[in-house]
Every structure is written in structure tokens, then in C-alpha cells.
Design a protein around this motif. Structure first.
Motif, short mmCIF file in Angstrom:
data_model
loop_
_atom_site.label_atom_id
_atom_site.label_comp_id
_atom_site.label_asym_id
_atom_site.label_seq_id
_atom_site.Cartn_x
_atom_site.Cartn_y
_atom_site.Cartn_z
N LYS A 257 -24.23 72.36 129.74
CA LYS A 257 -23.25 72.06 128.70
C LYS A 257 -23.94 71.39 127.51
CE LYS A 257 -18.79 69.67 128.19
NZ LYS A 257 -17.72 68.95 128.93
N LEU A 258 -23.63 71.89 126.32
CA LEU A 258 -24.14 71.31 125.07
C LEU A 258 -22.96 70.93 124.19
CD1 LEU A 258 -27.02 73.80 124.17
CD2 LEU A 258 -27.24 71.58 125.28
N ILE A 259 -23.04 69.75 123.59
CA ILE A 259 -22.05 69.28 122.63
C ILE A 259 -22.70 69.34 121.24
CG2 ILE A 259 -20.41 67.45 122.07
CD1 ILE A 259 -20.20 68.52 124.95
N VAL A 260 -22.09 70.07 120.31
CA VAL A 260 -22.72 70.34 119.02
C VAL A 260 -21.83 69.88 117.87
CG1 VAL A 260 -23.64 72.16 117.52
CG2 VAL A 260 -23.93 72.32 120.00
N SER A 261 -22.42 69.22 116.89
CA SER A 261 -21.70 68.81 115.68
C SER A 261 -21.42 70.04 114.82
CB SER A 261 -22.54 67.81 114.88
OG SER A 261 -22.03 67.65 113.57
N GLN A 262 -20.17 70.21 114.41
CA GLN A 262 -19.84 71.32 113.53
C GLN A 262 -20.49 71.12 112.16
OE1 GLN A 262 -15.77 72.57 113.19
NE2 GLN A 262 -15.32 72.25 115.37
N THR B 11 -20.85 62.24 125.48
CA THR B 11 -19.98 63.08 126.28
C THR B 11 -19.09 63.88 125.34
OG1 THR B 11 -18.20 61.45 126.39
CG2 THR B 11 -19.92 61.31 128.08
N GLU B 12 -18.45 64.91 125.89
CA GLU B 12 -17.52 65.69 125.07
C GLU B 12 -16.41 64.80 124.52
OE1 GLU B 12 -14.32 69.39 125.47
OE2 GLU B 12 -15.90 69.15 126.98
N GLU B 13 -15.91 63.89 125.36
CA GLU B 13 -14.80 63.03 124.97
C GLU B 13 -15.20 62.09 123.83
OE1 GLU B 13 -14.49 65.07 128.40
OE2 GLU B 13 -15.88 63.36 128.29
N ALA B 14 -16.37 61.46 123.95
CA ALA B 14 -16.83 60.53 122.91
C ALA B 14 -17.15 61.26 121.62
CB ALA B 14 -18.05 59.75 123.39
N ALA B 15 -17.77 62.43 121.72
CA ALA B 15 -18.12 63.19 120.53
C ALA B 15 -16.87 63.66 119.78
CB ALA B 15 -18.99 64.38 120.91
N ARG B 16 -15.86 64.08 120.54
CA ARG B 16 -14.63 64.57 119.92
C ARG B 16 -13.94 63.47 119.12
NH1 ARG B 16 -12.39 69.18 121.35
NH2 ARG B 16 -13.45 69.17 123.38
N GLU B 17 -14.05 62.23 119.59
CA GLU B 17 -13.46 61.12 118.85
C GLU B 17 -14.22 60.81 117.57
OE1 GLU B 17 -13.13 57.72 121.33
OE2 GLU B 17 -11.64 58.61 122.70
N ALA B 18 -15.50 61.17 117.54
CA ALA B 18 -16.35 60.81 116.40
C ALA B 18 -16.30 61.83 115.27
CB ALA B 18 -17.79 60.62 116.87
N GLU B 19 -16.22 63.13 115.62
CA GLU B 19 -16.29 64.17 114.60
C GLU B 19 -15.91 65.52 115.19
OE1 GLU B 19 -20.32 65.74 113.60
OE2 GLU B 19 -21.04 63.95 114.67
N PRO B 20 -15.67 66.52 114.36
CA PRO B 20 -15.40 67.87 114.88
C PRO B 20 -16.63 68.43 115.59
CG PRO B 20 -14.62 67.66 112.62
CD PRO B 20 -15.44 66.44 112.89
N ILE B 21 -16.41 69.03 116.74
CA ILE B 21 -17.53 69.52 117.56
C ILE B 21 -17.27 70.92 118.07
CG2 ILE B 21 -18.23 67.21 118.33
CD1 ILE B 21 -16.76 67.86 121.01
N ARG C 66 -26.36 69.57 114.87
CA ARG C 66 -27.18 68.85 115.85
C ARG C 66 -26.55 68.89 117.23
NH1 ARG C 66 -29.37 62.97 114.28
NH2 ARG C 66 -29.94 63.20 116.48
N VAL C 67 -27.38 68.96 118.23
CA VAL C 67 -26.91 68.84 119.61
C VAL C 67 -26.70 67.35 119.88
CG1 VAL C 67 -27.43 69.21 122.04
CG2 VAL C 67 -28.08 70.94 120.34
N LEU C 68 -25.45 66.96 120.04
CA LEU C 68 -25.09 65.55 120.20
C LEU C 68 -25.18 65.10 121.65
CD1 LEU C 68 -21.92 65.48 117.92
CD2 LEU C 68 -24.27 64.89 117.29
N GLY C 69 -25.07 66.05 122.57
CA GLY C 69 -25.11 65.70 123.99
C GLY C 69 -25.46 66.90 124.83
N CYS C 70 -26.12 66.63 125.93
CA CYS C 70 -26.47 67.67 126.90
C CYS C 70 -26.15 67.16 128.29
CB CYS C 70 -27.95 68.04 126.78
SG CYS C 70 -28.50 69.28 127.99
N HIS C 71 -25.45 67.96 129.09
CA HIS C 71 -25.02 67.55 130.42
C HIS C 71 -25.30 68.68 131.40
CE1 HIS C 71 -23.04 64.31 128.25
NE2 HIS C 71 -22.58 65.25 127.44
#
Length: 472
Positions: free
Chosen positions: A408-413, A374-384, A417-422
């Protein structure tokens, strides 16, 4: 020691059946016990009948949309008894298919409850004992009722498919995927739906933006969604006057499941009058009475069987797969766990179960499809970077509805990589299955962008979003 069989499986659901058949294909002697109906929760009282009810409920909006496209189609009436008859006929057929798959694989079936009495021995309900070199627990889960006065009169998800008639109104308690799916289904079938959820937003654990859009869509459909609210007590209609306290014993409530109408007192002090109550407040691993702890099989705090990466318990001859382990409670996951178990134990190829990046769908209306963070989990892990768009889909926009979808796509800066798709949209489950392949392969945002769009479709937005809407 000579055993009666090489593998004894307790549980005839999707995971247990797949494990049994794969083991039998290696030449192993396999027996399986199921105390209810072959096919388990998914086939008999879960995914399959639920999805058929989703289809049934979706037809309510079609006549109005068809008229916008020039078709002279009147609104119709839904016939629950006719649908239920056809539904049960289909479930009977599917159960027969499962039985044929087992017997065709040379597996001995016991229509009986079974429990462990020894690391290598099970006992059937009639007292017969069968020894096995390996024992596999695949008993799934069961729905729970909350501990509140009158809860025994409410239905759980297992009861929905057997109702004699549709209630005019229903209170659904819970905010998970079962509660939200059933709310949309019953509202679509013409039932007035009220939904209580004790939390601040439904579908906890899913992407916040996506679940917010689903909640708004449910409200727009007429579902009375009350967040921050839970059931304090259930009584017969009129049993709670304004300011009256909740009953303190079960004696004050209707005695049998579904025998409404009811008055329901909420934790916020309001009283809701409905014909039926459905509890969708969680499921618990089905381990009670199996004799596991007595043998040294470790159970978790919710009663789940504790296993290692190869689905093996603390007792070497005993394994467990599926919802009874409370790892990832999805039918395809149970099937994969069954396959990995068979490869490990009967093919000699140690195969751990891969629980990473599993696509899933919530069959609300519109559907929610998701894979990865999710956006929330990814944001806690690294810049996105977050790429997202919301729009009115062509099909319903033409008919004048205000429905909206989300891509919606969550992408690692760092890695791109696309970390999540919703996805929140009609048929999101179909779309997320294909998007899940790319996410599992580690595709980057730029690789998504290199794919030519299929126009005009909703899914083309997944490869046409060029600029992030936010970073963090």
C-alpha cells in the motif's frame, strides 16, 4: 571545578552504550552504571530474544509447506527447555560483547543502580558518589501491570523468556505490538492463545487496512482474539462461577507470578480458564527513584523525562535519551539520539534528533512494515491517492494456504510524494527498510514507477501499481 569524569551515563542499553562510546572516542572520560544486565531491554529482554522466538515459532508451518514442494518431512515437536538454553547462551554472549565494547573504549563500568544527588553528581547503590560535568539518563522503560484484582499473578514481557515450561494455554492482555507479536509467537510454538483487547481493533496508530489484515491473519492462525474485552479479575481456576462477582482483594488469587492455572473474568462477563496470563498493556519510562524531580528535571504525565530537540533537560548538565523520554520508543531511535547527544555535547556540533519518517516493523505473522503517514492521517492533512493491492504470495499459495499480503502506498495529489508505505507480508520488516529510504528522500509515485520490477517477488508490486484504488 574538577570532575571525576566528563560524562556519567545511567543505563547500559543500546542508546546509553552508543552515547558513551562516541563520547569516549572524543577523548572524554566516561563512566556508566547499569543495575541489571548490559545491553538493556532490546538485547536482554526485548527485540533480540523476541525476534529469535519469532524465528522459532515460524518453523511450525514449514514441514507442511515443504511436503507440498515434494519434501518428505514429518511434523516435529518443539522443545522449549532446549531452545531457552540456547537463547540464554546467546544473550550472555551479546552481553559480553557490549561489555567489551565499553571497556575497549576506556569506559569505567559500575554494575550498580545510580541516582542523581546533584546536577553534577550521582550516587551508586553502595553510597559512593561520582561527580560528572554531564550526566545522561538512558534508563529506558519498564512494563506495567493493570490495576485489577489478581494482576500480580500475571506475567509481563520481561518474564516470557525465563519460563520453565511453555503453558498449554495463555491469555494475552493488550493490543499493541508486544501483545500481538507474543500472540503469534506462542501460538506458533503450540500454545493455545486467547487475546483480550479493550479497543475496537488491535495495533492502534497503525494504518487501519493494514492492522485489519493482521487481525484477520491472527484469527486464521487460531488465536482467539476478543476485541472490546478486558480483564476484570484473575483468580485460581474455578474461582469464578457463572455470575459470580470478581474478588475484591489480592488474597483471593494465586500468590506468585505465573503460578496458574487461572480463571480470568472479563469485563464482558465471560470467564476464561488458562494456565498463564501475560500483560502487554504498556510500558512506562523508568524514572522512579532517580532523584530527577528533586533537582528540577521536569517529568511528563507518564513519568517521562522532558527534553528539548537536543535531548537536554531543564537542568543544563543533565540530558536524557531513549524510551525514558517517551518520544519514539524504538532501539534505533535511542541509538541515533545517543549519537546526536555526543555530537552536540562532545564534538561541538549541535545536532537535533530527526524523528520524522522513521520506518518500523511489527513482527506478527505476517509482519507489518510501515513508514510515513497512515491513510487516515494523510487524508486529514491533504487530498491523497491510495494505491493498494492484496494477493496470495507465490510461496504459500503453491502449498495451498490462503495467506494474503498487502502492499500500500499513500500519495499526495498535489506533490505526488509518497507520504506513506505499508506492507503486510512475510519479511515486511526487510522490505520496509528499503522502501523507507525512498520515502525519506521524498520520492514521488512516478519515481517509484520508473523502477523496474524484480520478478517474481512480492515487493515488485510497490512499483507496478498504476491506478489508485481510491482518492480523498
Amino acid at each position: 571545578m574538577a570532575f571525576d569524569c566528563d560524562l556519567f551515563v545511567i543505563g547500559g542499553g543500546s542508546g546509553g552504550v552508543r552515547a558513551a562510546r562516541m563520547a569516549a572516542a572524543t577523548g572524554a572520560r566516561v563512566q556508566l552504571a547499569e543495575e541489571s544486565r548490559m545491553g538493556g531491554t532490546c538485547v536482554i529482554r526485548g527485540c533480540v530474544p523476541k525476534k529469535l522466538m519469532v524465528y522459532a515459532s515460524s518453523f511450525r508451518e514449514l514441514p507442511g509447506q515443504a511436503r507440498a514442494y515434494g519434501w518428505d518431512i514429518p511434523d516435529g515437536n518443539f522443545d522449549w527447555p532446549a531452545f531457552r538454553t540456547t537463547l540464554h547462551t546467546e544473550l550472555d554472549r551479546l552481553e559480553g560483547v557490549y561489555r567489551k565494547l565499553l571497556t575497549g573504549s576506556g569506559i569505567t563500568i559500575h554494575d550498580s543502580r545510580a541516582r542523581l544527588v546533584d546536577p553534577h553528581e550521582v550516587e551508586l547503590a553502595d553510597g559512593r558518589r561520582i561527580s560528572a560535568k554531564h550526566i545522561l539518563i538512558a534508563t529506558g522503560g519498564r512494563p506495567e501491570r493493570p490495576d485489577v484484582p489478581g494482576a500480580a499473578a500475571g506475567m509481563v514481557s520481561d518474564d516470557i523468556f525465563n519460563m520453565d515450561r511453555l503453558p498449554a494455554s495463555i491469555l494475552i492482555v493488550g493490543g499493541g505490538f508486544i501483545a500481538c507479536e507474543m500472540a503469534g509467537i506462542l501460538q506458533g510454538l503450540g500454545v493455545k492463545v486467547t487475546q483480550f483487547y479493550r479497543g475496537a481493533q488491535i495495533l492502534r496508530g497503525f494504518d487501519d487496512e493494514a492492522r485489519g489484515m493482521v487481525a484477520e491473519a491472527m484469527k486464521a492462525q487460531g488465536i482467539d482474539l476478543r476485541l472490546g474485552s478486558n480483564v476484570a479479575a484473575i483468580g485460581p481456576r474455578g474461582g469464578f462461577g457463572a455470575g459470580m462477582a470478581a474478588p475484591v482483594s489480592e488474597q483471593a488469587v494465586a500468590p506468585a507470578v505465573g503460578e496458574g492455572p487461572f480463571s480470568v473474568q472479563s469485563t464482558t462477563g465471560t470467564v476464561c480458564d488458562v494456565e498463564a496470563v501475560l500483560f502487554a498493556t504498556g510500558r512506562r519510562p523508568n524514572t522512579a527513584g532517580l532523584g530527577l524531580e528533586e533537582l528540577g528535571v521536569k517529568l511528563g504525565r507518564r513519568g517521562e523525562v522532558v527534553v528539548d530537540a537536543y535531548s537536554q533537560t531543564a537542568v543544563p548538565s543533565v540530558y536524557a535519551i531513549g524510551d525514558v523520554t517517551n518520544r519514539v520508543n524504538l532501539t534505533p531511535v535511542a541509538i541515533r539520539e545517543g549519537m546526536a547527544f555526543s555530537r552536540t555535547v562532545f564534538e561541538g556540533v549541535p545536532t537535533p534528533v530527526d524523528h520524522d519518517l522513521i520506518p518500523s516493523a511489527v513482527f506478527t505473522q505476517p509482519e507489518l512494515g510501515t513508514v510515513g503517514l497512515t491513510e487516515e492521517a494523510a487524508r486529514e492533512a491533504e487530498p491523497i491517492e491510495v494505491y493498494a493491492t492484496s494477493f496470495r504470495p507465490m510461496r504459500t499459495a503453491f502449498a495451498g494456504t490462503q495467506d494474503r499480503v498487502l502492499m500500500k502506498l499513500i500519495v499526495s495529489q498535489a506533490t505526488r510524494r509518497v507520504l506513506g508505505c505499508h506492507i503486510v507480508a512475510p519479511e515486511a520488516g526487510e522490505m520496509i527498510q528499503l522502501a523507507g529510504i525512498a520515502v525519506k528522500m521524498g520520492a514521488t509515485k512516478e519515481q517509484f514507477d520508473q523502477v523496474c520490477a524484480v520478478h517474481p517477488t512480492m515487493a515488485e508490486e510497490l512499483v507496478t501499481m498504476r491506478n489508485p484504488v481510491r482518492k480523498g
